[in-house]
Design a protein around this motif. Structure first.
Motif, short mmCIF file in Angstrom:
data_model
loop_
_atom_site.label_atom_id
_atom_site.label_comp_id
_atom_site.label_asym_id
_atom_site.label_seq_id
_atom_site.Cartn_x
_atom_site.Cartn_y
_atom_site.Cartn_z
N SER A 137 2.37 4.76 -2.74
CA SER A 137 2.05 6.12 -2.34
C SER A 137 3.19 7.06 -2.70
O SER A 137 4.32 6.86 -2.26
CB SER A 137 1.81 6.18 -0.83
OG SER A 137 0.77 5.30 -0.47
N SER A 156 0.69 8.19 2.95
CA SER A 156 -0.21 7.05 2.75
C SER A 156 -1.53 7.33 3.44
O SER A 156 -1.66 8.28 4.22
CB SER A 156 0.39 5.76 3.34
OG SER A 156 0.38 5.81 4.76
N LYS A 157 -2.51 6.48 3.16
CA LYS A 157 -3.81 6.64 3.83
C LYS A 157 -3.69 6.42 5.33
O LYS A 157 -4.47 6.97 6.11
CB LYS A 157 -4.82 5.65 3.25
CG LYS A 157 -4.59 4.19 3.62
CD LYS A 157 -5.72 3.31 3.17
CE LYS A 157 -5.58 1.89 3.69
NZ LYS A 157 -6.70 1.02 3.25
N THR A 186 -11.12 2.37 3.35
CA THR A 186 -10.85 3.79 3.20
C THR A 186 -9.61 3.96 2.33
O THR A 186 -8.52 3.55 2.70
CB THR A 186 -10.63 4.46 4.57
OG1 THR A 186 -11.83 4.37 5.33
CG2 THR A 186 -10.26 5.93 4.41
N THR A 187 -9.79 4.55 1.16
CA THR A 187 -8.69 4.73 0.22
C THR A 187 -8.46 6.20 -0.06
O THR A 187 -9.31 7.05 0.23
CB THR A 187 -8.99 4.02 -1.11
OG1 THR A 187 -10.15 4.65 -1.71
CG2 THR A 187 -9.28 2.54 -0.89
N ALA A 188 -7.31 6.50 -0.65
CA ALA A 188 -7.01 7.89 -1.02
C ALA A 188 -8.03 8.40 -2.03
O ALA A 188 -8.41 9.57 -2.00
CB ALA A 188 -5.60 7.98 -1.57
N ASP A 189 -8.46 7.53 -2.94
CA ASP A 189 -9.47 7.94 -3.94
C ASP A 189 -10.77 8.35 -3.24
O ASP A 189 -11.38 9.36 -3.61
CB ASP A 189 -9.75 6.79 -4.91
CG ASP A 189 -8.61 6.58 -5.90
OD1 ASP A 189 -8.03 7.58 -6.34
OD2 ASP A 189 -8.31 5.42 -6.23
N ARG A 190 -11.19 7.58 -2.26
CA ARG A 190 -12.43 7.90 -1.55
C ARG A 190 -12.28 9.17 -0.73
O ARG A 190 -13.20 9.99 -0.64
CB ARG A 190 -12.83 6.74 -0.64
CG ARG A 190 -13.47 5.57 -1.38
CD ARG A 190 -13.95 4.51 -0.40
NE ARG A 190 -14.94 3.63 -1.02
CZ ARG A 190 -15.60 2.67 -0.38
NH1 ARG A 190 -15.36 2.45 0.91
NH2 ARG A 190 -16.47 1.92 -1.00
N ARG A 205 -9.54 -0.66 6.02
CA ARG A 205 -9.13 -1.28 4.77
C ARG A 205 -9.82 -0.65 3.56
O ARG A 205 -9.22 -0.45 2.51
CB ARG A 205 -9.41 -2.78 4.81
CG ARG A 205 -8.53 -3.56 5.78
CD ARG A 205 -7.14 -3.74 5.22
NE ARG A 205 -6.25 -4.46 6.11
CZ ARG A 205 -6.10 -5.79 6.08
NH1 ARG A 205 -6.82 -6.52 5.23
NH2 ARG A 205 -5.23 -6.37 6.88
N GLU A 262 0.83 -1.21 0.00
CA GLU A 262 0.00 0.00 0.00
C GLU A 262 0.86 1.25 0.00
O GLU A 262 0.65 2.17 -0.77
CB GLU A 262 -0.91 0.00 1.24
CG GLU A 262 -1.67 1.29 1.50
CD GLU A 262 -2.93 1.40 0.68
OE1 GLU A 262 -3.45 0.35 0.30
OE2 GLU A 262 -3.39 2.53 0.46
N LYS A 311 -6.30 13.84 -5.17
CA LYS A 311 -5.47 12.75 -4.65
C LYS A 311 -3.99 13.16 -4.68
O LYS A 311 -3.24 12.85 -3.74
CB LYS A 311 -5.70 11.50 -5.49
CG LYS A 311 -4.94 10.28 -5.03
CD LYS A 311 -5.30 9.08 -5.90
CE LYS A 311 -4.49 7.85 -5.54
NZ LYS A 311 -4.85 6.70 -6.40
#
Length: 215
Positions: free
Chosen positions: A24, A79-80, A57-61, A55, A20, A70
Motif C-alpha cells: 500500500s 491500506s484497505k 474487499t480490496t482497494a480495486d473494488r 478479505r 497487504e 485507487k
C-alpha cells in the motif's frame, strides 16, 4: 460521521506491515480530501464489507464502486484496513452514539444497546473478522487500537466523567477499568458467541456494572 484523522507515520507502520500493507503506497501531503469523495469511499467500503467480507474487499473494488481512483484512496488511507476502520466508525456513530440524558446508567444503557445492535448485524460479523486479523497482523492491530477503539472510548469517556461529577460513580475507580467493565462484555460475546447481543443483555450488563461500581 467520523472526521478525517491524523495517521501515524509511515515509518512506524512499515516496521510491522503485513504483505497487504507493504504493497500500500503511503499517504502523502497534497490537496485536502474532498468530503464528497471521502463519503463515496466510506459508503463503497461499507457495502463491500457487508457483501463480500473483509478479505475480499480490496482497494480495486472500493475504487470501482466509489468512482474514486485507487491512487487517491491510497493518498488518504494507508491500506484497505484503514478504510474499513473509518467505515465502521461511521456506522457506529449512527448506531451507538454517546447520549447525555443526565444519568450515567441511562447513557451507558443506550450506548451499549447501540453497540450490541452493531455487533449483532452483518457489519458486526465483518468487524469480528477485522479483530481476528489484528491478532496476527501488528499493523492492523495498531489501526484498530489507535483509531477505532481510541475514538470510541473518547466518545464514551465523558459519560464516566459526568457520572463521577454527579456522584453516581466512584472517583477512585480507574475510568479505563470502569469502561472495560461496561463495554468489554459486548466484545466478548461477539467473539465467543456464547451469549446474545440484545437490548435485554445490554441492560443487564449495565445494571450489574453500575450495581458494583456504585457501592
Amino acid at each position: 460521521m467520523s472526521t478525517p484523522r491524523q495517521v501515524p507515520s509511515t515509518t512506524a507502520r512499515s516496521a510491522a506491515a503485513s504483505p497487504e500493507t507493504e504493497l500500500s503506497p503511503p499517504r502523502r501531503p497534497g490537496r485536502p480530501r474532498s468530503e464528497r469523495a471521502r463519503q463515496a469511499v466510506i459508503q463503497a467500503a461499507s457495502e463491500l464489507l457487508d457483501e463480500v467480507g473483509l478479505r475480499a474487499t480490496t482497494a480495486d473494488r472500493i475504487a470501482a464502486r466509489s468512482g474514486v481512483s485507487k491512487a487517491t484512496i491510497y493518498k488518504w488511507w494507508p491500506s484497505k484496513y484503514a478504510v474499513a476502520v473509518d467505515a465502521f466508525l461511521s456506522e457506529m456513530a449512527g448506531t451507538a452514539p454517546a447520549p447525555d440524558t443526565g444519568s450515567a446508567r441511562e447513557d451507558f444503557r443506550l450506548t451499549l444497546r447501540g453497540l450490541m445492535r452493531f455487533y449483532s448485524g452483518a457489519s458486526g460479523r465483518v468487524f469480528a473478522q477485522l479483530v481476528a486479523e489484528a491478532q496476527t497482523d501488528p499493523a492492523v492491530a495498531a489501526e484498530l487500537r489507535d483509531h477505532l477503539v481510541a475514538e470510541r472510548r473518547s466518545l464514551v469517556a465523558p459519560i464516566w466523567q459526568r457520572g463521577v461529577a454527579r456522584g453516581e460513580l466512584p472517583a477512585q475507580v480507574d475510568p479505563e477499568v470502569g469502561l472495560d467493565l461496561i463495554f468489554g462484555p459486548a466484545m466478548y460475546r461477539l467473539m465467543a458467541g456464547h451469549a446474545p447481543l440484545t437490548d435485554t443483555a445490554a441492560d443487564a450488563i449495565v445494571d450489574a456494572a453500575m450495581c458494583g461500581l456504585s457501592r
